[in-house]
Design an enzyme around this catalytic site. Sequence first.
Site, PDB file in Angstrom:
ATOM      1  N   ASN A  67      -0.901   3.134   7.889  1.00 31.84           N
ATOM      2  CA  ASN A  67       0.435   4.033   7.213  1.00 31.84           C
ATOM      3  C   ASN A  67       0.015   5.329   7.759  1.00 31.84           C
ATOM      4  OD1 ASN A  67       2.057   5.438   5.875  1.00 31.84           O
ATOM      5  ND2 ASN A  67       1.183   5.124   3.848  1.00 31.84           N
ATOM      6  N   TRP A  68       0.910   5.566   8.930  1.00 30.73           N
ATOM      7  CA  TRP A  68       0.729   7.110   9.278  1.00 30.73           C
ATOM      8  C   TRP A  68       1.366   8.212   8.677  1.00 30.73           C
ATOM      9  CZ3 TRP A  68       1.793   6.358  15.521  1.00 30.73           C
ATOM     10  CH2 TRP A  68       0.852   5.326  15.830  1.00 30.73           C
ATOM     11  N   LYS A  69       2.103   7.879   7.650  1.00 29.10           N
ATOM     12  CA  LYS A  69       3.036   8.913   6.869  1.00 29.10           C
ATOM     13  C   LYS A  69       3.628   9.874   7.695  1.00 29.10           C
ATOM     14  CE  LYS A  69      -0.496   8.026   3.245  1.00 29.10           C
ATOM     15  NZ  LYS A  69      -1.288   8.662   2.098  1.00 29.10           N
ATOM     16  N   HIS A 102       5.731   3.012  -2.030  1.00 31.21           N
ATOM     17  CA  HIS A 102       4.589   3.855  -1.909  1.00 31.21           C
ATOM     18  C   HIS A 102       4.373   4.857  -2.999  1.00 31.21           C
ATOM     19  CE1 HIS A 102       1.329   6.594  -0.391  1.00 31.21           C
ATOM     20  NE2 HIS A 102       0.685   5.480   0.219  1.00 31.21           N
ATOM     21  N   GLU A 124       3.790   7.794  -2.861  1.00 31.14           N
ATOM     22  CA  GLU A 124       4.339   9.080  -2.457  1.00 31.14           C
ATOM     23  C   GLU A 124       5.857   9.217  -2.803  1.00 31.14           C
ATOM     24  OE1 GLU A 124       2.054   9.313   1.066  1.00 31.14           O
ATOM     25  OE2 GLU A 124       0.187   9.695  -0.087  1.00 31.14           O
ATOM     26  N   GLU A 151      -2.751   0.441  -4.564  1.00 30.18           N
ATOM     27  CA  GLU A 151      -3.470   1.856  -4.207  1.00 30.18           C
ATOM     28  C   GLU A 151      -3.584   2.778  -5.441  1.00 30.18           C
ATOM     29  OE1 GLU A 151      -2.476   2.587   0.215  1.00 30.18           O
ATOM     30  OE2 GLU A 151      -0.694   3.197  -0.808  1.00 30.18           O
ATOM     31  N   GLY A 197      -5.889   9.579  -0.265  1.00 31.05           N
ATOM     32  CA  GLY A 197      -6.465  10.804   0.382  1.00 31.05           C
ATOM     33  C   GLY A 197      -7.223  11.758  -0.282  1.00 31.05           C
ATOM     34  N   SER A 216      -8.350   5.788   0.397  1.00 34.46           N
ATOM     35  CA  SER A 216      -9.597   6.114   0.982  1.00 34.46           C
ATOM     36  C   SER A 216     -10.429   5.043   1.643  1.00 34.46           C
ATOM     37  CB  SER A 216     -10.258   6.956  -0.153  1.00 34.46           C
ATOM     38  OG  SER A 216      -9.741   8.286  -0.500  1.00 34.46           O
ATOM     39  N   GLY A 259      -4.395   5.175   5.148  1.00 33.33           N
ATOM     40  CA  GLY A 259      -3.705   6.198   5.641  1.00 33.33           C
ATOM     41  C   GLY A 259      -4.583   7.115   6.576  1.00 33.33           C
ATOM     42  N   GLY A 260      -5.177   8.168   6.005  1.00 28.98           N
ATOM     43  CA  GLY A 260      -5.973   9.018   6.970  1.00 28.98           C
ATOM     44  C   GLY A 260      -6.801   8.451   8.218  1.00 28.98           C
TER      45      GLY A 260
HETATM   46  P1  PGA Z   1      -5.721   7.059   2.611  1.00 29.11           P
HETATM   47  O1  PGA Z   1      -3.902   6.773   2.230  1.00 29.11           O
HETATM   48  O2  PGA Z   1      -6.041   5.922   3.350  1.00 29.11           O
HETATM   49  O3  PGA Z   1      -5.343   8.349   3.339  1.00 29.11           O
HETATM   50  O4  PGA Z   1      -6.330   7.251   1.099  1.00 29.11           O
HETATM   51  C1  PGA Z   1      -3.564   5.342   1.734  1.00 29.11           C
HETATM   52  C2  PGA Z   1      -2.152   5.145   1.722  1.00 29.11           C
HETATM   53  O5  PGA Z   1      -1.661   6.011   1.130  1.00 29.11           O
HETATM   54  O6  PGA Z   1      -1.725   4.020   2.012  1.00 29.11           O
END
Ligand code: PGA
Length: 254
Positions: A10-12, A98, A100, A168, A174, A214, A235-236
């Site tokens: 997930n590149w966000k 998600h 977010e 999640e 993150g 994470s 994500g990251g």
């Molecule tokens: P993260 O994000 O790996 O940076 O914690 C995961 C996500 O929000 O899908």
Amino acid sequence: MARKKLIAGNWKMNCLLAEGTDLAKGIAAEVKKMGKPSCEFLVCPPFTLLTTVKKALRGAKVALGAQDAHFNVKGAHTGDVSPVMLKDAGCQYVILGHSERRADHGESNELINKKAVAAYEAGLKAVICIGETLEQRDSGKTIEVCSNQILGSVPDNADASNTVIAYEPVWAIGTGKTPTAQDVEEVHAAVRKVLAKKLGKGNANKMRILYGGSVKPGNAKEFLSLPDVDGALIGGASLKVEDFVAIAKNAGCC
Ligand code: PGA
């Protein structure tokens, strides 16, 4: 019941054209080198990069996904993108609900459910996200919150062919913090039980439940070897070819 693991990035809201192209090309090259990996791969760039990334992935077994979709096919919805448009741009998947988006855009379970139905109608698979906040975890409400999110956001016609669940924990996204492996397995097993109640045991046993929050090369093996964890939403660490690939390798994909 063999469920093929899904390693999803997930590149966000990250990557401009050059960076996104390089990242996609790098991932494509590494996945090609794996020959016949036992996992499936997915990358979800921002809307602006979908068609470019699609081209960069050519010839590699890496699916393309978006990070959100509207529930309508077209019309007067300034700033939104429809699932039909995503399909047209080459997507096979779309991430929905998600945390977010639940937090930044007030997305409710009902809305996410509608979006998922629209995604299925457009021929997309939905990655439906759930997860508790730290406050909810601290007050012992994790399973209750996740169960309600499943019951509310997952459509009645969801099945293993059109839906993937991503658990999640909001506080793990993150932050570098993660639940213990035992905590993760407990939630995943509970989620599968709720899915069984809602969709039948057969569907629930076939449906993939990803862990996200994470995920890094160093913890991938621990989480992805749990019986009810069928992949990761990253994500990251999905923004670096080496990390994304190392997660897959440590998860036993090749
Ligand atoms: P993260 O994000 O790996 O940076 O914690 C995961 C996500 O929000 O899908």
